[in-house]
Write a protein that holds these residues in place. Structure first.
Motif, mmCIF file in Angstrom:
data_model
loop_
_atom_site.group_PDB
_atom_site.id
_atom_site.type_symbol
_atom_site.label_atom_id
_atom_site.label_comp_id
_atom_site.label_asym_id
_atom_site.label_seq_id
_atom_site.Cartn_x
_atom_site.Cartn_y
_atom_site.Cartn_z
ATOM 1 N N PHE A 249 9.194 5.745 4.344
ATOM 2 C CA PHE A 249 9.901 4.158 5.012
ATOM 3 C C PHE A 249 9.415 2.924 4.006
ATOM 4 C CE2 PHE A 249 9.873 0.588 7.403
ATOM 5 C CZ PHE A 249 10.997 0.572 7.994
ATOM 6 N N LEU A 250 8.169 3.076 3.987
ATOM 7 C CA LEU A 250 7.290 2.037 3.177
ATOM 8 C C LEU A 250 8.198 2.126 1.537
ATOM 9 C CD1 LEU A 250 3.669 2.068 3.839
ATOM 10 C CD2 LEU A 250 5.618 0.848 4.871
ATOM 11 N N ASP A 251 8.228 3.309 1.104
ATOM 12 C CA ASP A 251 8.963 3.365 -0.403
ATOM 13 C C ASP A 251 10.343 3.063 -0.203
ATOM 14 O OD1 ASP A 251 6.457 4.729 -0.894
ATOM 15 O OD2 ASP A 251 7.321 6.711 -1.004
ATOM 16 N N ARG A 252 11.164 3.133 0.703
ATOM 17 C CA ARG A 252 12.748 2.782 0.623
ATOM 18 C C ARG A 252 12.704 1.492 0.904
ATOM 19 N NH1 ARG A 252 13.276 7.189 4.153
ATOM 20 N NH2 ARG A 252 13.090 5.839 5.938
ATOM 21 N N HIS A 253 11.585 0.698 1.678
ATOM 22 C CA HIS A 253 11.777 -0.597 1.811
ATOM 23 C C HIS A 253 10.830 -1.645 0.676
ATOM 24 C CE1 HIS A 253 13.477 0.804 5.439
ATOM 25 N NE2 HIS A 253 14.170 -0.056 5.447
ATOM 26 N N GLU A 254 10.326 -0.736 -0.026
ATOM 27 C CA GLU A 254 9.735 -1.355 -1.325
ATOM 28 C C GLU A 254 8.650 -2.169 -0.539
ATOM 29 O OE1 GLU A 254 12.174 -3.294 -3.927
ATOM 30 O OE2 GLU A 254 13.212 -1.160 -4.727
ATOM 31 N N LEU A 255 7.888 -1.512 0.390
ATOM 32 C CA LEU A 255 6.636 -2.246 0.923
ATOM 33 C C LEU A 255 5.350 -1.573 0.360
ATOM 34 C CD1 LEU A 255 7.622 -2.514 4.818
ATOM 35 C CD2 LEU A 255 7.489 -4.385 3.254
ATOM 36 N N THR A 256 4.477 -2.450 0.285
ATOM 37 C CA THR A 256 3.207 -1.924 -0.116
ATOM 38 C C THR A 256 2.252 -1.391 1.120
ATOM 39 O OG1 THR A 256 1.959 -3.951 -0.518
ATOM 40 C CG2 THR A 256 3.093 -2.958 -2.519
ATOM 41 N N GLN A 257 1.350 -0.748 0.743
ATOM 42 C CA GLN A 257 0.320 -0.309 1.823
ATOM 43 C C GLN A 257 -0.428 -1.747 2.265
ATOM 44 O OE1 GLN A 257 -2.055 3.268 1.354
ATOM 45 N NE2 GLN A 257 -0.151 4.273 0.643
ATOM 46 N N GLN A 258 -0.816 -2.349 0.944
ATOM 47 C CA GLN A 258 -1.578 -3.654 1.380
ATOM 48 C C GLN A 258 -0.750 -4.648 2.266
ATOM 49 O OE1 GLN A 258 -4.795 -3.859 0.627
ATOM 50 N NE2 GLN A 258 -4.705 -5.994 1.582
ATOM 51 N N GLU A 259 0.411 -4.743 2.067
ATOM 52 C CA GLU A 259 1.325 -5.716 2.861
ATOM 53 C C GLU A 259 1.414 -5.076 4.150
ATOM 54 O OE1 GLU A 259 5.413 -7.312 0.554
ATOM 55 O OE2 GLU A 259 5.067 -5.017 0.448
ATOM 56 N N VAL A 260 1.207 -4.081 4.388
ATOM 57 C CA VAL A 260 1.397 -3.226 6.002
ATOM 58 C C VAL A 260 -0.339 -3.724 6.552
ATOM 59 C CG1 VAL A 260 1.494 -1.496 7.509
ATOM 60 C CG2 VAL A 260 2.926 -1.986 5.735
ATOM 61 N N VAL A 261 -1.107 -3.265 5.798
ATOM 62 C CA VAL A 261 -2.467 -3.591 6.162
ATOM 63 C C VAL A 261 -2.746 -5.212 6.410
ATOM 64 C CG1 VAL A 261 -4.989 -3.973 5.123
ATOM 65 C CG2 VAL A 261 -3.783 -1.876 4.699
ATOM 66 N N GLU A 262 -2.149 -6.055 5.656
ATOM 67 C CA GLU A 262 -2.461 -7.740 6.072
ATOM 68 C C GLU A 262 -1.682 -7.981 7.247
ATOM 69 O OE1 GLU A 262 -1.325 -9.491 2.340
ATOM 70 O OE2 GLU A 262 -3.258 -8.628 1.174
ATOM 71 N N LYS A 263 -0.363 -7.438 7.327
ATOM 72 C CA LYS A 263 0.503 -8.023 8.675
ATOM 73 C C LYS A 263 -0.146 -7.320 9.898
ATOM 74 C CE LYS A 263 4.157 -10.105 9.685
ATOM 75 N NZ LYS A 263 4.391 -11.536 9.930
ATOM 76 N N SER A 264 -0.655 -6.024 9.744
ATOM 77 C CA SER A 264 -0.835 -5.412 11.009
ATOM 78 C C SER A 264 -2.401 -5.516 11.283
ATOM 79 C CB SER A 264 -0.639 -3.939 10.756
ATOM 80 O OG SER A 264 -1.601 -3.351 9.907
ATOM 81 N N GLY A 265 -3.361 -5.508 10.482
ATOM 82 C CA GLY A 265 -4.782 -5.664 10.625
ATOM 83 C C GLY A 265 -5.185 -4.387 10.945
ATOM 84 N N VAL A 266 -4.519 -3.279 10.643
ATOM 85 C CA VAL A 266 -4.981 -1.894 10.416
ATOM 86 C C VAL A 266 -5.460 -1.627 9.017
ATOM 87 C CG1 VAL A 266 -4.208 0.582 10.713
ATOM 88 C CG2 VAL A 266 -3.364 -1.192 12.322
ATOM 89 N N SER A 267 -6.687 -0.824 9.128
ATOM 90 C CA SER A 267 -7.491 -0.675 7.753
ATOM 91 C C SER A 267 -6.679 0.131 6.895
ATOM 92 C CB SER A 267 -8.602 0.259 8.146
ATOM 93 O OG SER A 267 -8.264 1.478 8.249
ATOM 94 N N ARG A 268 -7.106 -0.268 5.657
ATOM 95 C CA ARG A 268 -6.499 0.491 4.460
ATOM 96 C C ARG A 268 -6.387 1.855 4.518
ATOM 97 N NH1 ARG A 268 -3.583 1.503 0.402
ATOM 98 N NH2 ARG A 268 -3.944 1.024 -1.738
ATOM 99 N N GLY A 269 -7.703 2.345 4.885
ATOM 100 C CA GLY A 269 -7.721 3.936 4.950
ATOM 101 C C GLY A 269 -6.744 4.504 6.011
ATOM 102 N N THR A 270 -6.564 3.711 7.025
ATOM 103 C CA THR A 270 -5.512 4.416 8.288
ATOM 104 C C THR A 270 -4.148 4.263 7.559
ATOM 105 O OG1 THR A 270 -7.099 3.715 10.086
ATOM 106 C CG2 THR A 270 -4.749 3.890 10.488
#
Length: 78
Positions: free
Chosen positions: A16-37
């Motif tokens: 899903f992240l790939d299809r929507h060209e989202l980086t893991q870092q964007e999700v980390v920053e927006k969600s507050g969930v750790s990078r490892g998770t």
């Protein structure tokens, strides 16, 4: 090969992240969930879901970032 996945086997969440060209870092920053998770959730061998608290944060972040009405069941099974 998809540029974002770098040839790795991806979970539904990772795809899903790939299809929507989202980086893991964007999700980390927006969600507050750790990078490892977030990284673990993108891997196919870790398709078991996050805690419910982290799931709520991730789903809200994805909705905000994509405008899509995504839900827990779109990525993980209970």
């Amino acid at each position: 090969m998809d540029w974002f996945s770098l040839g790795k086997r991806r979970s539904k969440f990772g795809k899903f992240l790939d299809r929507h060209e989202l980086t893991q870092q964007e999700v980390v920053e927006k969600s507050g969930v750790s990078r490892g998770t977030i990284s673990r959730l993108c891997q196919v061998e870790h398709e078991n879901g996050p805690t419910m608290q982290n799931a709520r944060k991730v789903i809200k972040a994805l909705r905000d970032l994509t405008g899509k009405n995504v839900d827990y069941d779109d990525f993980w099974s209970m």
